[in-house]
Scaffold this motif. Structure first.
Motif, PDB file in Angstrom:
ATOM      1  N   ILE A 121       0.840  -1.198   0.000  1.00 38.98           N
ATOM      2  CA  ILE A 121       0.000   0.000   0.000  1.00 38.98           C
ATOM      3  C   ILE A 121       0.872   1.243   0.000  1.00 38.98           C
ATOM      4  N   MET A 122       1.916   1.224   0.833  1.00 37.41           N
ATOM      5  CA  MET A 122       2.790   2.388   0.924  1.00 37.41           C
ATOM      6  C   MET A 122       3.627   2.582  -0.332  1.00 37.41           C
ATOM      7  N   GLU A 123       3.783   1.510  -1.128  1.00 36.02           N
ATOM      8  CA  GLU A 123       4.477   1.644  -2.405  1.00 36.02           C
ATOM      9  C   GLU A 123       3.743   2.585  -3.346  1.00 36.02           C
ATOM     10  N   GLU A 124       2.422   2.730  -3.135  1.00 35.85           N
ATOM     11  CA  GLU A 124       1.612   3.584  -4.001  1.00 35.85           C
ATOM     12  C   GLU A 124       1.728   5.060  -3.610  1.00 35.85           C
ATOM     13  N   LEU A 125       2.335   5.336  -2.465  1.00 38.09           N
ATOM     14  CA  LEU A 125       2.513   6.714  -2.027  1.00 38.09           C
ATOM     15  C   LEU A 125       3.742   7.317  -2.705  1.00 38.09           C
ATOM     16  N   SER A 126       3.764   8.626  -2.824  1.00 37.35           N
ATOM     17  CA  SER A 126       4.975   9.290  -3.304  1.00 37.35           C
ATOM     18  C   SER A 126       6.032   9.193  -2.205  1.00 37.35           C
ATOM     19  N   PRO A 127       7.333   9.280  -2.555  1.00 29.54           N
ATOM     20  CA  PRO A 127       8.369   9.220  -1.514  1.00 29.54           C
ATOM     21  C   PRO A 127       8.149  10.210  -0.372  1.00 29.54           C
ATOM     22  N   PRO A 128       7.801  11.493  -0.630  1.00 29.31           N
ATOM     23  CA  PRO A 128       7.574  12.406   0.494  1.00 29.31           C
ATOM     24  C   PRO A 128       6.388  11.991   1.357  1.00 29.31           C
ATOM     25  N   GLU A 129       5.314  11.502   0.735  1.00 32.50           N
ATOM     26  CA  GLU A 129       4.150  11.046   1.501  1.00 32.50           C
ATOM     27  C   GLU A 129       4.527   9.865   2.390  1.00 32.50           C
ATOM     28  N   ARG A 130       5.285   8.967   1.849  1.00 32.12           N
ATOM     29  CA  ARG A 130       5.662   7.769   2.607  1.00 32.12           C
ATOM     30  C   ARG A 130       6.519   8.129   3.811  1.00 32.12           C
ATOM     31  N   VAL A 131       7.479   9.021   3.600  1.00 31.37           N
ATOM     32  CA  VAL A 131       8.342   9.448   4.696  1.00 31.37           C
ATOM     33  C   VAL A 131       7.539  10.157   5.776  1.00 31.37           C
ATOM     34  N   ALA A 132       6.678  11.081   5.364  1.00 36.54           N
ATOM     35  CA  ALA A 132       5.883  11.834   6.341  1.00 36.54           C
ATOM     36  C   ALA A 132       4.963  10.901   7.121  1.00 36.54           C
ATOM     37  N   PHE A 133       4.344   9.954   6.441  1.00 35.95           N
ATOM     38  CA  PHE A 133       3.426   9.019   7.099  1.00 35.95           C
ATOM     39  C   PHE A 133       4.158   8.123   8.092  1.00 35.95           C
ATOM     40  N   VAL A 134       5.255   7.517   7.664  1.00 39.92           N
ATOM     41  CA  VAL A 134       5.989   6.598   8.535  1.00 39.92           C
ATOM     42  C   VAL A 134       6.576   7.333   9.739  1.00 39.92           C
ATOM     43  N   LEU A 135       7.199   8.464   9.498  1.00 39.25           N
ATOM     44  CA  LEU A 135       7.818   9.189  10.600  1.00 39.25           C
ATOM     45  C   LEU A 135       6.786   9.674  11.617  1.00 39.25           C
ATOM     46  N   HIS A 136       5.676  10.223  11.150  1.00 35.20           N
ATOM     47  CA  HIS A 136       4.707  10.776  12.089  1.00 35.20           C
ATOM     48  C   HIS A 136       3.767   9.718  12.660  1.00 35.20           C
ATOM     49  N   ASP A 137       3.138   8.949  11.802  1.00 38.87           N
ATOM     50  CA  ASP A 137       2.092   8.032  12.264  1.00 38.87           C
ATOM     51  C   ASP A 137       2.644   6.778  12.925  1.00 38.87           C
ATOM     52  N   VAL A 138       3.826   6.343  12.532  1.00 36.64           N
ATOM     53  CA  VAL A 138       4.406   5.127  13.117  1.00 36.64           C
ATOM     54  C   VAL A 138       5.395   5.463  14.232  1.00 36.64           C
ATOM     55  N   PHE A 139       6.229   6.497  14.030  1.00 34.47           N
ATOM     56  CA  PHE A 139       7.304   6.784  14.978  1.00 34.47           C
ATOM     57  C   PHE A 139       7.092   8.057  15.787  1.00 34.47           C
ATOM     58  N   GLY A 140       6.029   8.781  15.523  1.00 36.39           N
ATOM     59  CA  GLY A 140       5.685   9.934  16.336  1.00 36.39           C
ATOM     60  C   GLY A 140       6.648  11.101  16.248  1.00 36.39           C
ATOM     61  N   VAL A 141       7.327  11.249  15.119  1.00 29.91           N
ATOM     62  CA  VAL A 141       8.251  12.367  14.932  1.00 29.91           C
ATOM     63  C   VAL A 141       7.456  13.640  14.653  1.00 29.91           C
ATOM     64  N   GLU A 142       7.907  14.750  15.220  1.00 27.33           N
ATOM     65  CA  GLU A 142       7.220  16.022  15.045  1.00 27.33           C
ATOM     66  C   GLU A 142       7.344  16.513  13.598  1.00 27.33           C
ATOM     67  N   PHE A 143       6.330  17.273  13.169  1.00 23.70           N
ATOM     68  CA  PHE A 143       6.305  17.730  11.781  1.00 23.70           C
ATOM     69  C   PHE A 143       7.461  18.681  11.456  1.00 23.70           C
ATOM     70  N   GLY A 144       7.932  19.412  12.447  1.00 31.05           N
ATOM     71  CA  GLY A 144       9.065  20.292  12.209  1.00 31.05           C
ATOM     72  C   GLY A 144      10.300  19.520  11.785  1.00 31.05           C
ATOM     73  N   GLU A 145      10.532  18.372  12.433  1.00 34.00           N
ATOM     74  CA  GLU A 145      11.682  17.540  12.083  1.00 34.00           C
ATOM     75  C   GLU A 145      11.470  16.840  10.749  1.00 34.00           C
ATOM     76  N   ILE A 146      10.227  16.437  10.486  1.00 32.49           N
ATOM     77  CA  ILE A 146       9.910  15.812   9.201  1.00 32.49           C
ATOM     78  C   ILE A 146      10.133  16.815   8.071  1.00 32.49           C
ATOM     79  N   ALA A 147       9.773  18.062   8.318  1.00 27.74           N
ATOM     80  CA  ALA A 147       9.957  19.118   7.322  1.00 27.74           C
ATOM     81  C   ALA A 147      11.429  19.256   6.945  1.00 27.74           C
ATOM     82  N   ASP A 148      12.316  19.127   7.931  1.00 26.43           N
ATOM     83  CA  ASP A 148      13.750  19.229   7.660  1.00 26.43           C
ATOM     84  C   ASP A 148      14.224  18.089   6.767  1.00 26.43           C
ATOM     85  N   VAL A 149      13.670  16.902   6.983  1.00 27.25           N
ATOM     86  CA  VAL A 149      14.042  15.742   6.170  1.00 27.25           C
ATOM     87  C   VAL A 149      13.608  15.940   4.721  1.00 27.25           C
ATOM     88  N   LEU A 150      12.391  16.448   4.537  1.00 23.32           N
ATOM     89  CA  LEU A 150      11.808  16.562   3.204  1.00 23.32           C
ATOM     90  C   LEU A 150      12.078  17.904   2.539  1.00 23.32           C
TER      91      LEU A 150
END
Length: 296
Positions: A121-150
Motif C-alpha cells: 500500500i505504501m508503495e503507491e505513495l509518493s516518496p515524500p508522503e511515505r516518509v511523512a506518514f511513517v515518521l509521524h504516524d508510526v514513529f511519532g516524529v514532530e512535523f518540524g523535524e519531518i519538514a527538515d528531512v523533506l
C-alpha cells in the motif's frame, strides 16, 4: 560491525553509550518501512551508526528521534532512486521478507506497517508522503523535524502525512486484515490441501477473484505477470507444487503475520504471504528471488 559497536572502543569512549542498542530497532524499522528491503535497511542502519559515532551528541535531547530522522533522510535519498530501479525490475516486485517472530535475528518494532500488504500500500505513495506518514504516524516524529528531512515547511509536512493517511485508510478499507485465529485456521487448511495436491480444496480456500503474485526478480523461474481468478491460482499452485517437490512447509511470522516458508533440497525456496478476507485468500504473494531470501 553489524552489532552496532566499533571494534576496540569501550563503552566509556562510545559517544552513543547504551543508547544505540536500545534505539537500533527503531533505526532499522524506519528504514525497512520506507524501503521494503532488509538489505537496504541494514545498510542504512550501518550508515546511521557511522554518522552518530562521529557526531557530537551532547546537545541532542531526544537520541531516538535524532537517529530515526537521520535514518529517514538516508532512506529518502534511496527511495527517490528506487522507483527508477523498479522500472527495470523483472516481473512483479514484492517487499523482502522480514522475520519478526521471537527468534528473528533482526529485532524491529512490529505492527501492521511491516506486513507485506501494508508495504505494498505504501508503495503507491509518493516518496515524500511515505516518509511523512511513517515518521509521524508510526514513529511519532514532530512535523518540524519531518519538514527538515523533506525540505518542506512544517504545514507542508503535515499535509503530506494527512494525504498519505487518507490513501492508506482507503486501501485498508478494501483489504481488511484477518484476525490472527482466522489466519492460522486458513493457512493450516491451505497447507494440508497444498501438500495433498488437492485442487478442489485449494479452490474452496481462494476467493473467486484471488490474485497470485510471484517475485523472482529474473533470478529464478516465476510468473512475470499477475495471475487472476481462484481456479487459475489454485491450478498454478498445484502445478508448481508438483514441479518443486518441496521438503516441508513451515509456518513463520513474517512482517508481523503468519506466513509459510517452503524448503526445497534443505534450503529455503520461497516465502509465501497471503491476504485473507472473510475466510478466503484474496491475494497470494510468493517471494522466490534468492537475493531476497538470503536473510530469512
Amino acid at each position: 560491525m553489524r552489532d552496532g559497536h566499533e571494534p576496540g572502543r569501550s563503552e566509556r569512549e562510545d559517544p552513543l553509550g547504551a543508547g544505540w542498542e536500545s534505539h537500533r530497532p527503531a533505526v532499522f524499522g524506519v528504514a525497512y518501512r520506507l524501503l521494503g528491503s532488509v538489505a537496504d535497511a541494514e545498510d542504512v542502519t550501518q550508515d546511521v551508526w557511522l554518522r552518530a559515532a562521529g557526531a557530537d551528541l551532547r546537545d541532542v535531547d531526544d537520541l531516538r528521534a535524532w537517529l530515526v530522522t537521520v535514518a529517514a533522510r538516508r532512506s529518502y535519498d534511496i527511495l527517490k532512486s528506487a522507483r527508477v530501479r523498479r522500472e527495470s525490475y523483472v516481473g512483479p516486485w514484492l517487499p523482502e521478507p522480514l522475520l519478526t517472530g521471537p527468534d528473528a535475528s533482526q529485532p524491529v518494532l512490529v505492527d501492521e506497517s511491516v506486513s507485506s500488504a501494508m508495504l505494498l500500500i505504501m508503495e503507491e505513495l509518493s516518496p515524500p508522503e511515505r516518509v511523512a506518514f511513517v515518521l509521524h504516524d508510526v514513529f511519532g516524529v514532530e512535523f518540524g523535524e519531518i519538514a527538515d528531512v523533506l525540505d518542506v515547511s512544517a504545514p507542508g509536512a503535515r499535509q503530506l502525512a494527512s494525504r498519505a493517511r487518507r490513501r492508506v485508510a482507503k486501501a485498508k478499507e478494501s483489504t481488511p486484515q484477518a484476525p490472527k485465529a482466522e489466519r492460522e485456521r486458513v493457512l493450516a487448511v491451505f497447507r494440508a490441501a497444498y501438500e495433498a495436491g488437492d485442487l478442489a480444496g485449494l479452490v474452496r480456500l481462494l476467493h473467486p477473484d484471488a490474485v497470485f503474485v510471484s517475485d523472482g526478480g529474473g533470478k529464478v523461474s516465476a510468473a512475470r505477470k499477475l495471475i487472476h481468478g481462484g481456479v487459475r491460482v489454485a491450478e498454478t499452485l498445484v502445478r508448481v507444487g508438483q514441479q518443486w517437490h518441496v521438503d516441508r512447509i513451515v509456518f513463520a511470522e513474517v512482517g508481523g503475520e503468519l506466513a509459510m516458508v517452503f524448503y526445497r533440497d534443505g534450503r529455503i525456496h520461497s516465502v509465501d504471504t497471503v491476504q485473507i478476507t472473510s475466510g478466503l485468500i484474496t491475494a497470494y504473494r510468493r517471494v522466490v528471488n534468492p537475493d531476497k531470501l538470503m536473510r530469512v
